[in-house]
Design a protein around this motif. Sequence first.
Motif, PDB file in Angstrom:
ATOM      1  N   ALA A   1       0.917  -1.248   0.008  1.00  0.00           N
ATOM      2  CA  ALA A   1      -0.132   0.119   0.085  1.00  0.00           C
ATOM      3  C   ALA A   1       0.918   1.299  -0.146  1.00  0.00           C
ATOM      4  N   ARG A   2       1.941   1.542   0.821  1.00  0.00           N
ATOM      5  CA  ARG A   2       2.921   2.568   0.728  1.00  0.00           C
ATOM      6  C   ARG A   2       3.582   2.682  -0.479  1.00  0.00           C
ATOM      7  N   SER A   3       3.907   1.627  -1.146  1.00  0.00           N
ATOM      8  CA  SER A   3       4.366   1.748  -2.443  1.00  0.00           C
ATOM      9  C   SER A   3       3.397   2.307  -3.448  1.00  0.00           C
ATOM     10  N   ALA A   4       2.175   1.750  -3.494  1.00  0.00           N
ATOM     11  CA  ALA A   4       1.232   2.245  -4.460  1.00  0.00           C
ATOM     12  C   ALA A   4       0.804   3.550  -3.999  1.00  0.00           C
ATOM     13  N   ILE A   5       0.933   4.302  -2.909  1.00  0.00           N
ATOM     14  CA  ILE A   5       0.720   5.666  -2.543  1.00  0.00           C
ATOM     15  C   ILE A   5       2.047   6.420  -3.241  1.00  0.00           C
ATOM     16  N   GLN A   6       3.305   5.770  -2.931  1.00  0.00           N
ATOM     17  CA  GLN A   6       4.376   6.548  -3.660  1.00  0.00           C
ATOM     18  C   GLN A   6       4.331   6.899  -4.955  1.00  0.00           C
ATOM     19  N   HIS A   7       4.066   5.464  -5.705  1.00  0.00           N
ATOM     20  CA  HIS A   7       4.122   5.438  -7.036  1.00  0.00           C
ATOM     21  C   HIS A   7       2.844   5.619  -7.925  1.00  0.00           C
ATOM     22  N   ARG A   8       1.782   5.779  -7.221  1.00  0.00           N
ATOM     23  CA  ARG A   8       0.538   5.833  -7.629  1.00  0.00           C
ATOM     24  C   ARG A   8      -0.122   4.935  -8.557  1.00  0.00           C
ATOM     25  N   HIS A   9       0.034   3.645  -7.970  1.00  0.00           N
ATOM     26  CA  HIS A   9      -0.423   2.334  -8.298  1.00  0.00           C
ATOM     27  C   HIS A   9      -1.751   2.219  -7.898  1.00  0.00           C
ATOM     28  N   TRP A  10      -2.183   1.226  -8.510  1.00  0.00           N
ATOM     29  CA  TRP A  10      -3.584   0.408  -8.185  1.00  0.00           C
ATOM     30  C   TRP A  10      -3.443  -1.034  -7.639  1.00  0.00           C
ATOM     31  N   ILE A  11      -3.395  -1.203  -6.394  1.00  0.00           N
ATOM     32  CA  ILE A  11      -3.290  -2.659  -6.001  1.00  0.00           C
ATOM     33  C   ILE A  11      -4.567  -3.219  -5.684  1.00  0.00           C
ATOM     34  N   ILE A  12      -4.753  -4.430  -6.575  1.00  0.00           N
ATOM     35  CA  ILE A  12      -5.931  -5.117  -6.291  1.00  0.00           C
ATOM     36  C   ILE A  12      -5.658  -6.423  -5.357  1.00  0.00           C
ATOM     37  N   LEU A  13      -5.980  -6.331  -4.248  1.00  0.00           N
ATOM     38  CA  LEU A  13      -5.547  -7.591  -3.294  1.00  0.00           C
ATOM     39  C   LEU A  13      -6.611  -8.740  -3.329  1.00  0.00           C
ATOM     40  N   MET A  14      -6.134  -9.673  -3.882  1.00  0.00           N
ATOM     41  CA  MET A  14      -6.844 -10.934  -4.017  1.00  0.00           C
ATOM     42  C   MET A  14      -6.739 -11.914  -2.868  1.00  0.00           C
ATOM     43  N   PHE A  15      -7.969 -12.350  -2.338  1.00  0.00           N
ATOM     44  CA  PHE A  15      -7.979 -13.235  -1.374  1.00  0.00           C
ATOM     45  C   PHE A  15      -8.936 -14.323  -1.728  1.00  0.00           C
ATOM     46  N   HIS A  16      -8.977 -15.573  -1.045  1.00  0.00           N
ATOM     47  CA  HIS A  16      -9.916 -16.592  -1.297  1.00  0.00           C
ATOM     48  C   HIS A  16     -10.390 -16.941   0.030  1.00  0.00           C
ATOM     49  N   PHE A  17      -9.946 -17.949   0.745  1.00  0.00           N
ATOM     50  CA  PHE A  17     -10.590 -18.797   1.881  1.00  0.00           C
ATOM     51  C   PHE A  17      -9.879 -17.623   3.152  1.00  0.00           C
ATOM     52  N   LEU A  18     -10.719 -17.277   4.227  1.00  0.00           N
ATOM     53  CA  LEU A  18     -10.525 -16.895   5.297  1.00  0.00           C
ATOM     54  C   LEU A  18     -10.779 -18.037   6.394  1.00  0.00           C
ATOM     55  N   VAL A  19      -9.633 -18.520   7.334  1.00  0.00           N
ATOM     56  CA  VAL A  19      -9.797 -19.648   8.094  1.00  0.00           C
ATOM     57  C   VAL A  19      -9.220 -19.235   9.562  1.00  0.00           C
TER      58      VAL A  19
END
Length: 397
Positions: free
Chosen positions: A338-356
Amino acid sequence: MKQLAAAVLAVALVSSRTVAAFEAGFPQTIVPLSPAAKVRVLAEEPATFVRATTDGKGSLLRAGSARPFLDPVDLTDRFIELRLRVRDAGTLFAMEVHLVSGESGNDYFAFSLPTFADPAYSVLPTGGWHVVTFGFGAARIHGNPDRATIRSLRWLVRDNATGPAVVDWSQIDSTPSESQGLATIAFDDGYDEHFQIAAPAMARYGFRGIAYVAPDEIGDTGYMTSSEVHRLGTEYGWDIGAHHVDALTGFEPEELSAVLTGVQNTLGGWGFSEGARHLAYPMGKHDTRNVLPLVRKRFHTARLAGGGPETLPPGDLHRLRVMNVLSTTHPEEIAEWARSAIQHRHWIILMFHFLVEHEPARETEYRVADFARAMKLLHETQIQVLPLSQVLGRGVR
């Protein structure tokens, strides 16, 4: 002068909006940099391009600028955009583009194309021209490069020793980044903990996500009910996107069209007709023969299952890249993304599947406690977390 230099990179050196400048500039720019490297300039309507052909034995092919740029190129607050084509993604082991700022050639940014043993996962699929973008937050840094003074470029290609890799390159351009970095939290498949655990944990910080659901599994044991899917969209404000149980590459065109129609009609019946125009490729698999042409007609966006941070704007809305959150991904690592996305103006799409609740037994499982901490840390970075539709609604092309 620096603005003019950036235009030179986009036009005279490589891609050109005018054929004359393209033909005059590009052949003089890219030359072999390693012994026996096969690099040729070819013409094929509507573009002239450079073709690199490896030896098929796993050797590294190196090509690049014949001489430093006349004026250094300033890529501050910009990202690069390449137009590439690969003949067979199954033979490509690695590819990098280096942007060099130092006189010695030892100070550079290296941008790597993610490759996979199964070419159906590839960010650069077999056949057809594809736009691939790279932001500087995804770069590996060697030495002490300065993105404001790029002087030359290098192109490295290696096959996997199963045969020659043939890669064509017709364009390099630079594009201004959006004004800020963004994050989107995505869940695949439609498991019940997405509604019962993830949504409340995210709502604590005002976060809304996107759930790509496979309608055939909704209502089965361990999955959300159709009522929960509806509440996830209406009460929690999530996007509800399209997904399927089986990889789309396993269907013939007529069958695939019927499958996608069924998914979209079901989601539309639940009140999510707009969300049904956004797809997550099952297992990230796609191809240029059947899948991509149909998906481009039927969906506004389509999302892969890997590839790293996405640029803003993306290079291809039908091959959106993601940060794959695995069981070994620490919450602090997500915060660093997230900090890198802020610095470089990226879009990070965080992909999750299962929560256990228990210790993960599979790499796609993620501990509930780690997820809760990751949300807290994301909030502390102050990155804006938005569902897919809201990112697109900001005017991102």
